[in-house]
Design a protein around this motif. Structure first.
Motif, PDB file in Angstrom:
ATOM      1  N   PRO A   3       9.403  18.331 -32.051  1.00 55.21           N
ATOM      2  CA  PRO A   3       9.825  19.158 -30.924  1.00 55.21           C
ATOM      3  C   PRO A   3       8.709  19.498 -29.936  1.00 55.21           C
ATOM      4  CG  PRO A   3      10.736  20.009 -32.967  1.00 55.21           C
ATOM      5  CD  PRO A   3       9.790  18.913 -33.351  1.00 55.21           C
ATOM      6  N   LYS A   7      10.817  15.967 -25.011  1.00 52.31           N
ATOM      7  CA  LYS A   7      11.718  16.652 -24.078  1.00 52.31           C
ATOM      8  C   LYS A   7      12.995  15.825 -23.985  1.00 52.31           C
ATOM      9  CE  LYS A   7      11.933  17.845 -19.295  1.00 52.31           C
ATOM     10  NZ  LYS A   7      11.283  17.618 -18.018  1.00 52.31           N
ATOM     11  N   LEU A  25      18.519  22.241 -30.071  1.00 51.41           N
ATOM     12  CA  LEU A  25      17.813  23.471 -29.667  1.00 51.41           C
ATOM     13  C   LEU A  25      17.400  24.264 -30.910  1.00 51.41           C
ATOM     14  CD1 LEU A  25      20.186  24.315 -26.716  1.00 51.41           C
ATOM     15  CD2 LEU A  25      17.703  24.054 -26.471  1.00 51.41           C
ATOM     16  N   GLY A  28      14.334  23.277 -32.389  1.00 54.45           N
ATOM     17  CA  GLY A  28      13.121  23.589 -31.623  1.00 54.45           C
ATOM     18  C   GLY A  28      12.860  22.690 -30.423  1.00 54.45           C
ATOM     19  N   TYR A  29      13.774  21.767 -30.120  1.00 51.17           N
ATOM     20  CA  TYR A  29      13.557  20.871 -28.977  1.00 51.17           C
ATOM     21  C   TYR A  29      13.877  21.584 -27.658  1.00 51.17           C
ATOM     22  CZ  TYR A  29      13.286  16.966 -32.235  1.00 51.17           C
ATOM     23  OH  TYR A  29      12.902  16.124 -33.242  1.00 51.17           O
ATOM     24  N   GLU A  30      13.199  21.129 -26.599  1.00 42.81           N
ATOM     25  CA  GLU A  30      13.544  21.592 -25.251  1.00 42.81           C
ATOM     26  C   GLU A  30      14.623  20.644 -24.726  1.00 42.81           C
ATOM     27  OE1 GLU A  30      10.267  21.337 -22.529  1.00 42.81           O
ATOM     28  OE2 GLU A  30      11.535  21.939 -20.840  1.00 42.81           O
ATOM     29  N   GLU A  47      20.180  30.551 -25.076  1.00 42.54           N
ATOM     30  CA  GLU A  47      19.185  29.559 -25.510  1.00 42.54           C
ATOM     31  C   GLU A  47      17.964  29.571 -24.594  1.00 42.54           C
ATOM     32  OE1 GLU A  47      19.517  27.892 -28.217  1.00 42.54           O
ATOM     33  OE2 GLU A  47      21.669  27.802 -28.674  1.00 42.54           O
ATOM     34  N   GLN A  48      16.810  29.901 -25.159  1.00 46.28           N
ATOM     35  CA  GLN A  48      15.560  29.972 -24.383  1.00 46.28           C
ATOM     36  C   GLN A  48      15.105  28.593 -23.909  1.00 46.28           C
ATOM     37  OE1 GLN A  48      14.098  33.009 -23.871  1.00 46.28           O
ATOM     38  NE2 GLN A  48      15.848  33.845 -24.996  1.00 46.28           N
ATOM     39  N   LYS A  49      15.312  27.576 -24.742  1.00 39.10           N
ATOM     40  CA  LYS A  49      14.747  26.258 -24.421  1.00 39.10           C
ATOM     41  C   LYS A  49      15.742  25.329 -23.739  1.00 39.10           C
ATOM     42  CE  LYS A  49      10.858  25.599 -27.340  1.00 39.10           C
ATOM     43  NZ  LYS A  49      10.231  24.681 -28.261  1.00 39.10           N
ATOM     44  N   PHE A  50      16.856  25.898 -23.238  1.00 42.51           N
ATOM     45  CA  PHE A  50      17.852  25.078 -22.533  1.00 42.51           C
ATOM     46  C   PHE A  50      17.777  25.346 -21.034  1.00 42.51           C
ATOM     47  CE2 PHE A  50      21.956  24.402 -20.531  1.00 42.51           C
ATOM     48  CZ  PHE A  50      22.274  23.120 -20.959  1.00 42.51           C
ATOM     49  N   HIS A  51      17.823  24.272 -20.252  1.00 46.77           N
ATOM     50  CA  HIS A  51      17.877  24.421 -18.791  1.00 46.77           C
ATOM     51  C   HIS A  51      19.002  23.551 -18.296  1.00 46.77           C
ATOM     52  CE1 HIS A  51      13.789  25.913 -19.374  1.00 46.77           C
ATOM     53  NE2 HIS A  51      13.657  24.867 -20.171  1.00 46.77           N
TER      54      HIS A  51
END
Ligand code: NAD
Length: 299
Positions: A3, A7, A25, A28-30, A47-51
């Motif tokens: 992770p 990306k 996610l 731990g992956y972005e 989700e912090q690492k989701f855009h």
């Protein structure tokens, strides 16, 4: 493929894509997601690492892995190579990055895409899944993989966050072929169970009892074991896999069987029945509503 230095672009956040992306996610992956429907972004609000990207091109920027979970090959081909004024993403993918098509696509298109992507320095892997929304949520999908062996080995740890039963079957396109054949066999079982239970009911029998007998006998299949009570006899028809997608899958399988110049009598009939049911039940119908379609047919 850990992770910290991976990306992921995830394109196609529908019934299956959302839980699959969530499992990545969780690991731990972005994830940079894109879907034509902007509303899906709300499903990732915690989700912090989701855009959520504004376009497929934005989603793939800097991605070492791009995952597709889209309806069919015509949509994938348009996304990759462009169509009707839409710009294709293929030549913008990061060199030596992975393009993982986890949709149930046409093996013929996948083989052709693999060849063209290879020329662009992109590693194509077909990795369709089986098990439905439930298994997508708990990360226990069966995943079939096609592509180069060494690519499979590298991508496997990532797949393990979405599935449990991961089988490498051969070169690019092979997994999409096996997936289509699996779904044809599954659709044949659904249609057969629907017809059998409908006829049993017409004879005055209790379909619940008949299904119990099928499950204790040689007629049992995935429909009788997992769908009849959960989605069919209770008229819920909400398994999360649409009839339109099932129809697409049996069409792919028939094209493949005919392309191999093999006998296809039942596959032809399954395609015809799936087409008729899809037309009658209309957009949004679940594939388990095949039982409702069979019940509505008079002879
Ligand atoms: P779905 O219709 O719920 O989701 C597809 C998503 O793709 C939708 O959100 C749609 O808005 C989006 N989309 C369509 N065109 C797009 C484009 N050009 N760019 C970006 N997004 C686009 O379908 P699903 O049930 O999630 O299935 C996805 C794939 O997985 C299909 O190939 C299906 O056959 C396969 N599959 C589904 C199941 C299941 O149980 N639902 C099981 C195994 C495999």
């Amino acid at each position: 493929m850990n992770p910290a230095d991976t990306k992921i672009a995830f394109i196609g956040l529908g019934l299956m894509g959302v839980p699959m992306a969530k499992n990545l996610l969780k690991a731990g992956y972005e994830v940079l997601g894109f879907d034509l429907s902007k509303e899906v972004a709300a499903k990732f609000s915690d989700e912090q690492k989701f855009h959520f990207a504004n376009s497929p091109l934005q989603a793939i920027e800097g991605a070492n892995v791009t995952i597709l979970m889209l309806p069919d090959s015509s949509i994938i081909d348009a996304l990759l190579w462009g169509a009707d004024g839409q710009v294709g993403i293929a030549d913008q993918l990061v060199k030596n990055s992975y393009l993982l098509d986890m949709s149930s696509s046409s093996p013929i298109s996948s083989k052709a895409n693999n060849q063209k992507l290879e020329e662009l320095g992109i590693r194509f892997v077909d990795a369709p899944v089986s098990g439905g929304v439930k298994k997508a949520i708990d990360g226990s999908l069966a995943i079939i993989v096609g592509g180069k062996q060494e690519h499979f080995q590298e991508i496997k740890p990532l797949l393990e966050h979405m599935g449990k039963n991961i089988t490498y079957v051969g070169d690019a396109g092979a997994a999409h072929a096996v997936k289509a054949l699996n779904n044809y066999v599954s659709a044949a079982g659904l249609i057969a169970a629907s017809e059998a239970l409908n006829a049993a009911t017409a004879f005055g029998l209790d379909p619940h009892t008949v299904n119990q007998v099928l499950n204790a006998s040689t007629g049992r299949n995935n429909t009788t074991e997992n769908k009849v009570e959960a989605y069919m006899l209770n008229d819920a028809f909400n398994s999360g896999f649409s009839l339109a997608l099932m129809r697409k899958d049996v069409q792919i399988a028939l094209g493949f069987i005919e392309g191999m110049k093999c006998y296809s009598s039942l596959a032809k009939q399954c395609v015809q029945t799936a087409q008729e049911a899809d037309q009658k039940l209309g957009k949004g119908a679940d594939h388990t509503a095949m039982y409702d379609y069979v019940r509505s047919q008079k002879h």
